[in-house]
Design a protein around this motif. Structure first.
Motif, PDB file in Angstrom:
ATOM      1  N   GLU A 370       0.624  -1.660   0.151  1.00  0.00           N
ATOM      2  CA  GLU A 370      -0.145   0.114   0.104  1.00  0.00           C
ATOM      3  C   GLU A 370       0.798   0.983  -0.483  1.00  0.00           C
ATOM      4  OE1 GLU A 370      -2.543  -0.246   3.421  1.00  0.00           O
ATOM      5  OE2 GLU A 370      -3.498  -1.897   2.104  1.00  0.00           O
ATOM      6  N   LYS A 371       1.790   1.233   0.475  1.00  0.00           N
ATOM      7  CA  LYS A 371       2.700   2.148   1.003  1.00  0.00           C
ATOM      8  C   LYS A 371       3.354   2.615  -0.181  1.00  0.00           C
ATOM      9  CE  LYS A 371       2.785   2.718   6.204  1.00  0.00           C
ATOM     10  NZ  LYS A 371       3.679   2.299   7.132  1.00  0.00           N
ATOM     11  N   GLY A 372       3.798   1.396  -1.484  1.00  0.00           N
ATOM     12  CA  GLY A 372       5.023   1.690  -2.125  1.00  0.00           C
ATOM     13  C   GLY A 372       4.143   2.299  -3.223  1.00  0.00           C
ATOM     14  N   LEU A 373       2.393   1.824  -3.411  1.00  0.00           N
ATOM     15  CA  LEU A 373       1.989   1.537  -4.302  1.00  0.00           C
ATOM     16  C   LEU A 373       1.821   3.659  -4.218  1.00  0.00           C
ATOM     17  CD1 LEU A 373       0.077  -1.417  -4.821  1.00  0.00           C
ATOM     18  CD2 LEU A 373       1.580  -0.379  -6.491  1.00  0.00           C
ATOM     19  N   GLY A 379       4.053  10.229  -6.614  1.00  0.00           N
ATOM     20  CA  GLY A 379       4.955  10.610  -7.525  1.00  0.00           C
ATOM     21  C   GLY A 379       4.529  10.360  -8.861  1.00  0.00           C
ATOM     22  N   GLY A 380       4.194   9.477  -9.577  1.00  0.00           N
ATOM     23  CA  GLY A 380       4.028   9.710 -10.351  1.00  0.00           C
ATOM     24  C   GLY A 380       2.875  10.798 -11.380  1.00  0.00           C
ATOM     25  N   ILE A 381       2.113  11.162 -10.339  1.00  0.00           N
ATOM     26  CA  ILE A 381       1.078  12.374 -10.721  1.00  0.00           C
ATOM     27  C   ILE A 381       1.795  13.167 -10.798  1.00  0.00           C
ATOM     28  CG2 ILE A 381      -0.873  13.208  -9.585  1.00  0.00           C
ATOM     29  CD1 ILE A 381      -2.478  11.131  -9.128  1.00  0.00           C
ATOM     30  N   LEU A 382       1.747  13.461  -9.391  1.00  0.00           N
ATOM     31  CA  LEU A 382       3.049  14.757  -9.408  1.00  0.00           C
ATOM     32  C   LEU A 382       4.314  15.038 -10.940  1.00  0.00           C
ATOM     33  CD1 LEU A 382       3.856  15.377  -6.077  1.00  0.00           C
ATOM     34  CD2 LEU A 382       2.210  16.445  -7.166  1.00  0.00           C
ATOM     35  N   PHE A 416      10.503 -11.712 -17.520  1.00  0.00           N
ATOM     36  CA  PHE A 416      11.906 -12.968 -16.979  1.00  0.00           C
ATOM     37  C   PHE A 416      11.454 -13.203 -15.857  1.00  0.00           C
ATOM     38  CE2 PHE A 416      13.477  -9.900 -20.258  1.00  0.00           C
ATOM     39  CZ  PHE A 416      13.815 -10.007 -20.938  1.00  0.00           C
ATOM     40  N   GLN A 417       9.910 -13.757 -15.444  1.00  0.00           N
ATOM     41  CA  GLN A 417       9.351 -13.693 -13.607  1.00  0.00           C
ATOM     42  C   GLN A 417      10.311 -13.069 -13.444  1.00  0.00           C
ATOM     43  OE1 GLN A 417       8.347 -18.225 -14.062  1.00  0.00           O
ATOM     44  NE2 GLN A 417       7.541 -17.953 -16.479  1.00  0.00           N
ATOM     45  N   ALA A 418      10.843 -11.757 -12.837  1.00  0.00           N
ATOM     46  CA  ALA A 418      11.439 -12.013 -11.984  1.00  0.00           C
ATOM     47  C   ALA A 418      10.857 -11.066 -10.496  1.00  0.00           C
ATOM     48  CB  ALA A 418      12.097 -10.443 -12.203  1.00  0.00           C
ATOM     49  N   THR A 419      11.668 -11.036  -9.643  1.00  0.00           N
ATOM     50  CA  THR A 419      10.577 -10.733  -8.550  1.00  0.00           C
ATOM     51  C   THR A 419      10.709  -9.402  -7.942  1.00  0.00           C
ATOM     52  OG1 THR A 419      11.172 -12.549  -7.035  1.00  0.00           O
ATOM     53  CG2 THR A 419      10.139 -11.561  -5.929  1.00  0.00           C
ATOM     54  N   LEU A 420       9.080  -8.848  -8.113  1.00  0.00           N
ATOM     55  CA  LEU A 420       8.695  -7.417  -7.492  1.00  0.00           C
ATOM     56  C   LEU A 420       9.392  -7.162  -5.676  1.00  0.00           C
ATOM     57  CD1 LEU A 420       8.834  -4.224  -8.719  1.00  0.00           C
ATOM     58  CD2 LEU A 420       6.300  -5.288  -8.263  1.00  0.00           C
ATOM     59  N   THR A 421      10.469  -6.358  -5.440  1.00  0.00           N
ATOM     60  CA  THR A 421      10.808  -6.074  -3.887  1.00  0.00           C
ATOM     61  C   THR A 421       9.937  -4.506  -4.005  1.00  0.00           C
ATOM     62  OG1 THR A 421      12.886  -5.834  -4.531  1.00  0.00           O
ATOM     63  CG2 THR A 421      11.520  -8.237  -4.019  1.00  0.00           C
ATOM     64  N   ILE A 428      11.135   1.532  -9.511  1.00  0.00           N
ATOM     65  CA  ILE A 428      10.395   1.587 -10.620  1.00  0.00           C
ATOM     66  C   ILE A 428      10.318   3.617 -10.601  1.00  0.00           C
ATOM     67  CG2 ILE A 428       7.936   2.194 -11.217  1.00  0.00           C
ATOM     68  CD1 ILE A 428       8.350  -0.899 -10.860  1.00  0.00           C
ATOM     69  N   ILE A 429      10.162   4.423  -8.893  1.00  0.00           N
ATOM     70  CA  ILE A 429       9.935   5.707  -9.464  1.00  0.00           C
ATOM     71  C   ILE A 429      11.288   6.194  -9.680  1.00  0.00           C
ATOM     72  CG2 ILE A 429       9.589   7.357  -7.525  1.00  0.00           C
ATOM     73  CD1 ILE A 429       8.185   5.209  -6.008  1.00  0.00           C
ATOM     74  N   LEU A 430      12.304   5.690  -9.272  1.00  0.00           N
ATOM     75  CA  LEU A 430      13.538   6.721  -9.642  1.00  0.00           C
ATOM     76  C   LEU A 430      13.549   6.771 -11.292  1.00  0.00           C
ATOM     77  CD1 LEU A 430      15.797   7.572  -9.209  1.00  0.00           C
ATOM     78  CD2 LEU A 430      17.378   5.537  -9.518  1.00  0.00           C
ATOM     79  N   THR A 431      12.879   5.205 -12.405  1.00  0.00           N
ATOM     80  CA  THR A 431      13.636   4.982 -13.442  1.00  0.00           C
ATOM     81  C   THR A 431      12.297   6.081 -14.257  1.00  0.00           C
ATOM     82  OG1 THR A 431      12.028   3.420 -13.629  1.00  0.00           O
ATOM     83  CG2 THR A 431      14.240   3.383 -13.674  1.00  0.00           C
ATOM     84  N   ILE A 432      11.013   5.972 -13.556  1.00  0.00           N
ATOM     85  CA  ILE A 432      10.246   7.854 -13.586  1.00  0.00           C
ATOM     86  C   ILE A 432      11.066   9.301 -14.258  1.00  0.00           C
ATOM     87  CG2 ILE A 432       7.647   8.489 -13.290  1.00  0.00           C
ATOM     88  CD1 ILE A 432       7.179   5.929 -12.139  1.00  0.00           C
ATOM     89  N   GLY A 433      11.257   8.799 -12.613  1.00  0.00           N
ATOM     90  CA  GLY A 433      12.197  10.514 -12.709  1.00  0.00           C
ATOM     91  C   GLY A 433      12.838  10.352 -13.594  1.00  0.00           C
ATOM     92  N   MET A 434      13.674   9.530 -14.265  1.00  0.00           N
ATOM     93  CA  MET A 434      14.835   9.523 -15.412  1.00  0.00           C
ATOM     94  C   MET A 434      14.431  10.154 -16.360  1.00  0.00           C
ATOM     95  SD  MET A 434      17.357   6.751 -13.826  1.00  0.00           S
ATOM     96  CE  MET A 434      18.612   7.390 -15.467  1.00  0.00           C
ATOM     97  N   ALA A 435      12.960   8.995 -16.872  1.00  0.00           N
ATOM     98  CA  ALA A 435      12.196   9.225 -18.105  1.00  0.00           C
ATOM     99  C   ALA A 435      12.469  10.536 -18.237  1.00  0.00           C
ATOM    100  CB  ALA A 435      10.848   8.065 -18.178  1.00  0.00           C
TER     101      ALA A 435
END
Length: 533
Positions: A370-373, A379-382, A416-421, A428-435
Motif C-alpha cells: 500500500e505504501k509503495g504503490l 510521485g507519478g501524478i505530480l 522474465f518472471q523477476a521478483t518485485l520487491t 521504478i520510481i527512480l526510472t520514472i524520474g529519469m525518463a
C-alpha cells in the motif's frame, strides 16, 4: 510510408507488453485465455517484503558428501577384495578422505593393483610400504575429484530442495545458489514456517540395516560397542501424554539397501489399526536386493533407519518379493505426507545447516504494498502534472511515453518472471524520474531551436540530435552501476537493480524512439505549423 514502418514494430511491442501485463492486473483470467496455451499466465512475482513469507539461507556441508563417498568406496573395496580373494586387514578410513588397509602377504600386491586399476580408477595411491610379509596401502581422492563431488553435492542439494518445495505446494518459490555451497530460499505466502524448515532441512537418508541380536545392547550402552556396530534409537511418542520414549538398538554399520533405489513413496492407512504409514516401492535392482536381503535373514530384525533414527525394526518372517516395503512410526497423517515427499524427492547428498532465517508477516507485506504503490502514484501524478503544465503539448507527449514506459517495465518483470520487491518499486520510481529527465533535456533543446526561428521539423531534428548523446551518456553510466549492483548485490539490492535496469532500457526507448515518432506524426501527417513546447 516511413512512419508506418516505424509505427508497426512499436505497436506490436505495445500489444505484446499489454498481453504480458494482463495476468498481473486481472484477478481471474477467462477460460479461453488459458485454453489457447500460448498466452502468458504468469503474474509478476512479489517478494517477501510485499506478500510475506520465509527467507532462508542454507549451507550445504559438502565435506560430508566427500566423507560419504569415501565411506561407500571403502565398503565397495571390501566387497571387491573378498570377491577377488585378496586377504586384507584393518581396512578403514584413516582420515576424512583417506583409506588405509593392510594386504596380508605381499604376493597379493599385483592382484590388488589390477583390481584397483579396473574397478577404482578415481582412487589415488598415496603410499605403499612393506611391513614384514604384509603391505600397507593408503588411498585417497585427488583434489579435482573432491572439488567435483562438492560441486555436484551443492547442485543436487538445490534440485532436491526444489523438488520438495514443489511437492509441498508453495507458489512462486525463489531458489538459487549463493557462492559455492550456499542456497538462498524465499517462500512467499508460507503459512507454516516450521513445517517448511523441517521438510527442507531433512537429509532423508533412508537405510536398511540388520539389528545385531548376538550382542547385548546394555553392554554396548556401557561402552562395549562391537567394532562393526552402532547404537541407534527408535523414538516413539505417546499420543495421549505426548511423552517420548527412546529405545536403543544395536545395529550393524553395514547398509544393505538405501533410498536411492526408491521409485515411489506414498501415504497409506493400515487396515487393522487405522494408522497412517508410508509405503515405498523399489526399482528392479532395489527389489532384487531387498528380496535377497530378506531371504538371507529370515527371523532376523531389519531396522529401517532415516537420518540415523530407527522408525521400525520388524522381524523378517519370510522372503519379501515385489520390491515393496512399509515404514511405520506412530505417524500423524501430515507427518507421513511430509516423509513421503522427502523420500520421493530423494535424499540430500549432504546435511544442510540454516545460516539465516527470517519470516515476514503478511500484514507487513500488505502495508509495504500500500505504501509503495501510494508513493508511486503520488510521485507519478505530480510528475505528470508538472510536465503537462510546464511543457504544454510536448508535455502530453512525454506523459504518453511515460505511461508506456511503466507498461514496458511491468511486462518485462512478468516476462522474465523477476521478483518485485519494495526496493524494486523504488527503482521504478527512480526510472520514472529519469525518463522525465530525458524528455526535459530534449524539450529544452527544441525550445532553444524554436527561439532562433527554426521550423518545427528542423527544431525537432536538432533537439533530438543534440540531446540523444547526452541522454545516452547519462543512462549508460547508470546502467553500468545497476549491472554491478545486480552482479555483486544480494536480496533487496538485486531487486532494486533489476527494476532499475529494465526501467533505464524502457525509458531510453520511450524518450528517444516513441516520443520522436509522435512528433514526426504531428509534423508530417498533421502538418503543424507551431510546436507547443
Amino acid at each position: 510510408m516511413q512512419l508506418k514502418w516505424k509505427l508497426f514494430p512499436i505497436l506490436f511491442l505495445i500489444v505484446v507488453a499489454l498481453v504480458y501485463v494482463v495476468p498481473s492486473v486481472s484477478p481471474n483470467l477467462p477460460a479461453w485465455w488459458r485454453s489457447l496455451g500460448i498466452l502468458p499466465t504468469e503474474k509478476i512475482h512479489l517478494g517477501l517484503d510485499l506478500q510475506g513469507g520465509m527467507h532462508l539461507v542454507l549451507e550445504v556441508q559438502t565435506q560430508k558428501a566427500v566423507e560419504s563417498r569415501i565411506e561407500r568406496t571403502a565398503q565397495e573395496l571390501r566387497d571387491a577384495m573378498k570377491k577377488a580373494g585378496i586377504r586384507y586387514a584393518d581396512l578403514d578410513r584413516a582420515k576424512e578422505i583417506e583409506i588405509s588397509l593392510r594386504i596380508l602377504n605381499v604376493q597379493n600386491a599385483e592382484a590388488f593393483d589390477d583390481m584397483l586399476d579396473k574397478q577404482f580408477p578415481r582412487l589415488r595411491l598415496v603410499s605403499k610400504t612393506s611391513e614384514g610379509e604384509d603391505l600397507l596401502v593408503r588411498l585417497d581422492l585427488p583434489e579435482q575429484e573432491v572439488k567435483y563431488i562438492k560441486e555436484m553435492a551443492s547442485k543436487q542439494a538445490m534440485e532436491t530442495i526444489r523438488n520438495r518445495i514443489d511437492q509441498f505446494g508453495v507458489s512462486e518459490p525463489d531458489i538459487r545458489r549463493q557462492g559455492e555451497n550456499r542456497i538462498l530460499i524465499q517462500l512467499p505466502g508460507i503459512k507454516d514456517p516450521q513445517r517448511a524448515i523441517n521438510l527442507i532441512g531433512q537429509t532423508a537418508l533412508l537405510e536398511f540395516k540388520l539389528v545385531d541380536e548376538e550382542h547385548d545392547v546394555q553392554d554396548a550402552l556401557k561402552g562395549k560397542i562391537p567394532p562393526a556396530d552402532d547404537i541407534l534409537y527408535q523414538i516413539t511418542q505417546d499420543k495421549v501424554t505426548r511423552r517420548e520414549t527412546k529405545t536403543p538398538f544395536l545395529v550393524k554399520k553395514r547398509t544393505y539397501l538405501t533410498g536411492e533405489y526408491l521409485t515411489d513413496a506414498r501415504v497409506q492407512i493400515d487396515s487393522q489399526f487405522g494408522e497412517p504409514y508410508v509405503g515405498v516401492d523399489f526399482d528392479k535392482k532395489g527389489a532384487r536386493l531387498f528380496e535377497r536381503i530378506t531371504e538371507a535373514n529370515v527371523k532376523k530384525r531389519l531396522a529401517i533407519v532415516l537420518d540415523g533414527r530407527i522408525y521400525s525394526a520388524p522381524v523378517i518372517q519370510e522372503k519379501i518379493g515385489g520390491g515393496r516395503a512399509r515404514i511405520t512410526g506412530n505417524f500423524t497423517t501430515e507427518g507421513a505426507r511430509d516423509l513421503a515427499i522427502v523420500l520421493r524427492a530423494g535424499a540430500l547428498p549432504a546435511p544442510v545447516t540454516i545460516l539465516e532465517e527470517r519470516t515476514v508477516g503478511p500484514s507487513l507485506g500488505r502495508d509495504s504494498i500500500e505504501k509503495g504503490l501510494l508513493s508511486m502514484w503520488v510521485g507519478g501524478i505530480l510528475v505528470v502534472l508538472f510536465i503537462a503544465v510546464y511543457y504544454k503539448g510536448a508535455g502530453i507527449i512525454a506523459n504518453v511515453a511515460l505511461g508506456l514506459n511503466i507498461i514496458l517495465i511491468a511486462a518485462a518483470l512478468a516476462f522474465f518472471q523477476a521478483t518485485l520487491t519494495l526496493p524494486g518499486i523504488a527503482g521504478i520510481i527512480l526510472t520514472i524520474g529519469m525518463a522525465v529527465d530525458a524528455n526535459v533535456i530534449i524539450f529544452e533543446r527544441i525550445r532553444e531551436e524554436v527561439r532562433v526561428g527554426k521550423t518545427p521539423r528542423a527544431a525537432v531534428d536538432a533537439g533530438y540530435g543534440k540531446a540523444t548523446l547526452t541522454i545516452l551518456d547519462a543512462n549508460v553510466t547508470t546502467l553500468i552501476a545497476a549491472l554491478v549492483l545486480f552482479q555483486f548485490g544480494t536480496g533487496p539490492i538485486k531487486g532494486f537493480a533489476v527494476t532499475l535496469t529494465i526501467g533505464i532500457l524502457a525509458s531510453l526507448f520511450t524518450a528517444i524512439v516513441v516520443s520522436r515518432l509522435i512528433f514526426d506524426y504531428l509534423i508530417f501527417q498533421r502538418h503543424i505549423k507551431r510546436l507547443s513546447v
